[in-house]
Design a protein around this motif. Structure first.
Motif, PDB file in Angstrom:
ATOM      1  N   GLY A  94       0.789  -1.223   0.000  1.00 21.12           N
ATOM      2  CA  GLY A  94       0.000   0.000   0.000  1.00 21.12           C
ATOM      3  C   GLY A  94       0.817   1.267   0.000  1.00 21.12           C
ATOM      4  N   GLY A  95       2.155   1.144  -0.093  1.00 25.15           N
ATOM      5  CA  GLY A  95       3.002   2.325  -0.099  1.00 25.15           C
ATOM      6  C   GLY A  95       3.216   2.870  -1.500  1.00 25.15           C
ATOM      7  N   VAL A  96       3.654   4.128  -1.560  1.00 19.91           N
ATOM      8  CA  VAL A  96       4.058   4.760  -2.817  1.00 19.91           C
ATOM      9  C   VAL A  96       5.562   4.578  -2.954  1.00 19.91           C
ATOM     10  N   PHE A  97       5.978   3.906  -4.012  1.00 20.03           N
ATOM     11  CA  PHE A  97       7.392   3.571  -4.177  1.00 20.03           C
ATOM     12  C   PHE A  97       8.169   4.753  -4.733  1.00 20.03           C
ATOM     13  N   ARG A  98       9.349   4.984  -4.165  1.00 22.12           N
ATOM     14  CA  ARG A  98      10.301   5.981  -4.664  1.00 22.12           C
ATOM     15  C   ARG A  98      11.680   5.334  -4.609  1.00 22.12           C
ATOM     16  N   THR A  99      12.378   5.324  -5.732  1.00 18.84           N
ATOM     17  CA  THR A  99      13.647   4.598  -5.795  1.00 18.84           C
ATOM     18  C   THR A  99      14.800   5.421  -5.245  1.00 18.84           C
ATOM     19  N   TRP A 100      15.758   4.705  -4.645  1.00 18.90           N
ATOM     20  CA  TRP A 100      17.038   5.325  -4.341  1.00 18.90           C
ATOM     21  C   TRP A 100      17.718   5.701  -5.656  1.00 18.90           C
ATOM     22  N   GLU A 101      18.486   6.765  -5.637  1.00 17.57           N
ATOM     23  CA  GLU A 101      19.201   7.197  -6.832  1.00 17.57           C
ATOM     24  C   GLU A 101      20.712   7.039  -6.667  1.00 17.57           C
ATOM     25  N   ARG A 102      21.315   7.748  -5.717  1.00 17.48           N
ATOM     26  CA  ARG A 102      22.776   7.767  -5.620  1.00 17.48           C
ATOM     27  C   ARG A 102      23.321   6.817  -4.557  1.00 17.48           C
ATOM     28  N   VAL A 103      22.583   6.548  -3.524  1.00 16.31           N
ATOM     29  CA  VAL A 103      23.135   5.697  -2.464  1.00 16.31           C
ATOM     30  C   VAL A 103      23.245   4.260  -2.971  1.00 16.31           C
ATOM     31  N   PRO A 104      24.146   3.464  -2.421  1.00 23.79           N
ATOM     32  CA  PRO A 104      24.278   2.072  -2.860  1.00 23.79           C
ATOM     33  C   PRO A 104      22.972   1.309  -2.675  1.00 23.79           C
ATOM     34  N   HIS A 105      22.563   0.609  -3.703  1.00 27.46           N
ATOM     35  CA  HIS A 105      21.357  -0.209  -3.626  1.00 27.46           C
ATOM     36  C   HIS A 105      21.380  -1.222  -4.764  1.00 27.46           C
ATOM     37  N   ARG A 106      20.491  -2.186  -4.665  1.00 26.09           N
ATOM     38  CA  ARG A 106      20.395  -3.218  -5.699  1.00 26.09           C
ATOM     39  C   ARG A 106      19.489  -2.696  -6.810  1.00 26.09           C
ATOM     40  N   HIS A 107      20.023  -2.604  -8.007  1.00 24.55           N
ATOM     41  CA  HIS A 107      19.265  -1.998  -9.101  1.00 24.55           C
ATOM     42  C   HIS A 107      18.213  -2.936  -9.683  1.00 24.55           C
ATOM     43  N   ASP A 108      18.458  -4.231  -9.606  1.00 22.20           N
ATOM     44  CA  ASP A 108      17.445  -5.213  -9.999  1.00 22.20           C
ATOM     45  C   ASP A 108      17.789  -6.524  -9.308  1.00 22.20           C
ATOM     46  N   ALA A 109      16.866  -7.485  -9.388  1.00 20.79           N
ATOM     47  CA  ALA A 109      17.031  -8.725  -8.632  1.00 20.79           C
ATOM     48  C   ALA A 109      18.266  -9.507  -9.052  1.00 20.79           C
ATOM     49  N   ALA A 110      18.717  -9.326 -10.305  1.00 23.03           N
ATOM     50  CA  ALA A 110      19.878 -10.069 -10.795  1.00 23.03           C
ATOM     51  C   ALA A 110      21.192  -9.337 -10.557  1.00 23.03           C
ATOM     52  N   ALA A 111      21.113  -8.100 -10.105  1.00 21.61           N
ATOM     53  CA  ALA A 111      22.332  -7.298  -9.915  1.00 21.61           C
ATOM     54  C   ALA A 111      23.094  -7.770  -8.685  1.00 21.61           C
ATOM     55  N   PRO A 112      24.396  -7.524  -8.637  1.00 21.37           N
ATOM     56  CA  PRO A 112      25.174  -7.871  -7.440  1.00 21.37           C
ATOM     57  C   PRO A 112      24.634  -7.135  -6.213  1.00 21.37           C
ATOM     58  N   ASP A 113      24.701  -7.806  -5.089  1.00 22.99           N
ATOM     59  CA  ASP A 113      24.243  -7.218  -3.837  1.00 22.99           C
ATOM     60  C   ASP A 113      25.360  -6.341  -3.267  1.00 22.99           C
ATOM     61  N   PRO A 114      25.155  -5.033  -3.155  1.00 26.31           N
ATOM     62  CA  PRO A 114      26.230  -4.179  -2.644  1.00 26.31           C
ATOM     63  C   PRO A 114      26.547  -4.418  -1.171  1.00 26.31           C
ATOM     64  N   PHE A 115      25.711  -5.189  -0.489  1.00 27.36           N
ATOM     65  CA  PHE A 115      25.925  -5.462   0.933  1.00 27.36           C
ATOM     66  C   PHE A 115      26.322  -6.925   1.179  1.00 27.36           C
ATOM     67  N   ASP A 116      26.758  -7.605   0.127  1.00 27.80           N
ATOM     68  CA  ASP A 116      27.178  -9.005   0.247  1.00 27.80           C
ATOM     69  C   ASP A 116      28.371  -9.112   1.194  1.00 27.80           C
ATOM     70  N   ASP A 117      28.243  -9.984   2.215  1.00 25.52           N
ATOM     71  CA  ASP A 117      29.334 -10.133   3.186  1.00 25.52           C
ATOM     72  C   ASP A 117      29.951 -11.524   3.170  1.00 25.52           C
TER      73      ASP A 117
END
Length: 421
Positions: free
Chosen positions: A47-70
Motif C-alpha cells: 500500500g506504499g508509494v514507491f520511490r527509488t534510491w538514486e545515488r546511495v548504494p542499492h540493488r538496481h534489480d534482482a539479478a544485480a550484485p548485492d552491494p551489501f554481500d558479506d
C-alpha cells in the motif's frame, strides 16, 4: 498523516519493515517508501508509494550484485567496514540529500528509517522532522546487560564474564567509531553538531522501535526512547503455496537465509539427517538457492519457499539458520527449533532460543548425525515444546496489540516539537 519510510534490501529485515508500511496504510496514513527497485512490487502491494534510491548504494534489480554481500568478508572488522562504506557513513551525505529531498517534496510528518541509514536520520533531524528507527530483530546497539552483537553469548555472569564482555564491546566501539568522519561531515553540512559515536544518532530519534517481543530478548538497560513493539509475522511476498509431504509422521520444516550465505551444503546435511528419522521434511532453500541442488527423497520435499503462516501449524519442529523472522514465527506457533547459525545476528538469536529453553543450537558445521540427534531430542523431549508454547502465547499477544501504530502516530504528531513520554 504522511510518513516517509526508508528500507534497504537486506533479506530478512525487509518483511518486518514492509509490515510496518502495511500497518500504517491500514490505519489510513499515506506512506512513501524509499527503497531499491527489486522491492517496488512488494512496497506497492503493502500500500506504499514507491520511490527509488538514486545515488546511495542499492540493488538496481534482482539479478544485480548485492552491494551489501558479506560472504567474502573474513571477520567483524571487514563486515563493519563494509557497512560503513556502503550505508552507515561513506554515503551518509548522499542519504541526507535523498531523504531530505523526499521529506521536502512529500511534506512528511515523520521519517521511519531502517536502523543503519544514519544519513537519512541526519536529514530529518536538521529539518525538525521527528523520526523513528526500525530495529528488525532484537536490540543490537551496545548497552548495559546486552551481550555484544554477533557473539552468541548469554548475558555475562561473574567478573571474568563481565571483563570479557567489556573488552569485546570496547573493540566493537572502536570499529564503529571509524565511521564518524563521514557521518559528522554530513551533519556539519546541515548545521548539526558532531557526534561522539555513530549510533548516538539514534538518541535524536523520537522512538527506536524494536520489532520483536521483549519476552524473547535478553533484559538490559535500554535508552529511554527504545520501545518493543512486538514481532511482525507476515510472510515475504515472494513465498508460494506448497503441498506438504504425504504421510502422518511428524513434519519438520527447514528454512535457511533468504540471502546467499553459502548455505547449500548445510541444507544438504540437514536433508540427509532428516531422511534418517521417522519424519517428513519440508526443506525450503530460499530465493538464492536452486532447490535441485538439495537431493529430495520420498519423505523429504525440497522447494524454494513455503508460507510459514500455513505450514507451521502442522510442524513438530523447525531447523533454521537462526534468522529472526524464522525463529520468531516458529516460536509464535509454539514449535521447538534447532538453530545452526550462519552469521550476522543469527548466533545471538540462537543464544536466546537456548536460554529460553525453546530449542537447541549447533554449529553450522554439525554432521548429519549430530543434526539428526538434535531433531530427535526436540521431537521426543516435551520440555522444549512446552516452553515454546508458553513463549509463543506471549509473542502472539505482542504481535497483535496496538503498540506499533500507537508509537508511530505519537511520533508524527510531534513534528517540530519534543516528544513527551
Amino acid at each position: 498523516m504522511d510518513y516517509l519510510v526508508t528500507i534497504w534490501d537486506a533479506g530478512g529485515s525487509v518483511p518486518p519493515e514492509l509490515a510496518v508500511v502495511r500497518t500504517l496504510v491500514a490505519h489510513g496514513h499515506r506512506v512513501v517508501v524509499l527503497a531499491g527497485p527489486p522491492l517496488q512490487g512488494a512496497v506497492e502491494a503493502a500500500g506504499g508509494v514507491f520511490r527509488t534510491w538514486e545515488r546511495v548504494p542499492h540493488r538496481h534489480d534482482a539479478a544485480a550484485p548485492d552491494p551489501f554481500d558479506d560472504n567474502d568478508l573474513s571477520g567483524p572488522a571487514q563486515i563493519v567496514q563494509m557497512l560503513h562504506d556502503r550505508i552507515v557513513s561513506g554515503p551518509a551525505a548522499d542519504y541526507a540529500d535523498e531523504v531530505g529531498a523526499a521529506l521536502d517534496e512529500h511534506r512528511s510528518d515523520a521519517l521511519v528509517s531502517s536502523m543503519f541509514m544514519l544519513g537519512g536520520m541526519v536529514a530529518a533531524e536538521a529539518r525538525g522532522v521527528p523520526f523513528a528507527v526500525m530495529v528488525s530483530s532484537c536490540y543490537v546497539v551496545p548497552c548495559p546487560g546486552m551481550p555484544p552483537f554477533g557473539t552468541g553469548w548469554f548475558p555475562a555472569r561473574g567478573p571474568i564474564g563481565r571483563l570479557r564482555e567489556a573488552v569485546v564491546k570496547s573493540v566493537g566501539a572502536c570499529l564503529w567509531d571509524r565511521g564518524l568522519p563521514g557521518l559528522n561531515t554530513a551533519r556539519a553540512q546541515l548545521g548539526l553538531a558532531p557526534l561522539a559515536h555513530p549510533f548516538d544518532q539514534h538518541t535524536a530519534a523520537a522512538r527506536v522501535l524494536v520489532l520483536t517481543s521483549q519476552a524473547f530478548d535478553f533484559p538490559a538497560r535500554l535508552p529511554s526512547n527504545v520501545r518493543y513493539v512486538g514481532p511482525r509475522l507476515d510472510d515475504p511476498d515472494w513465498v508460494e503455496p506448497v503441498e506438504l509431504p504425504p504421510g502422518d509422521q511428524p513434519l519438520v520444516l527447514v528454512g535457511m537465509s533468504s540471502t546467499f550465505m553459502r548455505q547449500t551444503e548445510l541444507l544438504r546435511r540437514v536433508a540427509a539427517a532428516l531422511d534418517t528419522l521417522p519424519v517428513r521434511g519440508l526443506v525450503t532453500t530460499g530465493p538464492e538457492i536452486d532447490p535441485d541442488s538439495v537431493p529430495a527423497t520420498p519423505r523429504i520435499r525440497v522447494v524454494r519457499s513455503a508460507p510459514h503462516t500455513t505450514v507451521l501449524p502442522h510442524a513438530a519442529a523447525v531447523v533454521s539458520h537462526g534468522g529472526h523472522g524464522t525463529v520468531i514465527k516458529a516460536l509464535a506457533a509454539g514449535v521447538p527449533q534447532l538453530v545452526l547459525p550462519l552469521g550476522r545476528d543469527q548466533p545471538d538469536n540462537a543464544a536466546r532460543v537456548a536460554a529460553a529453553g525453546v530449542g537447541l543450537r549447533l554449529k553450522n558445521s554439525a554432521s548429519p548425525e549430530a543434526i539428526a540427534a538434535a531433531v530427535a531430542r526436540l521431537l521426543n523431549e516435551p520440555d522444549h515444546r512446552t516452553r515454546a508454547t508458553e513463549l509463543g502465547a506471549l509473542l502472539r499477544a505482542d504481535a497483535t496489540d496496538e503498540t506499533l501504530i500507537t508509537e508511530l502516530e505519537k511520533v508524527a504528531r510531534q513534528k517540530n516539537s519534543a516528544i513527551r513520554d
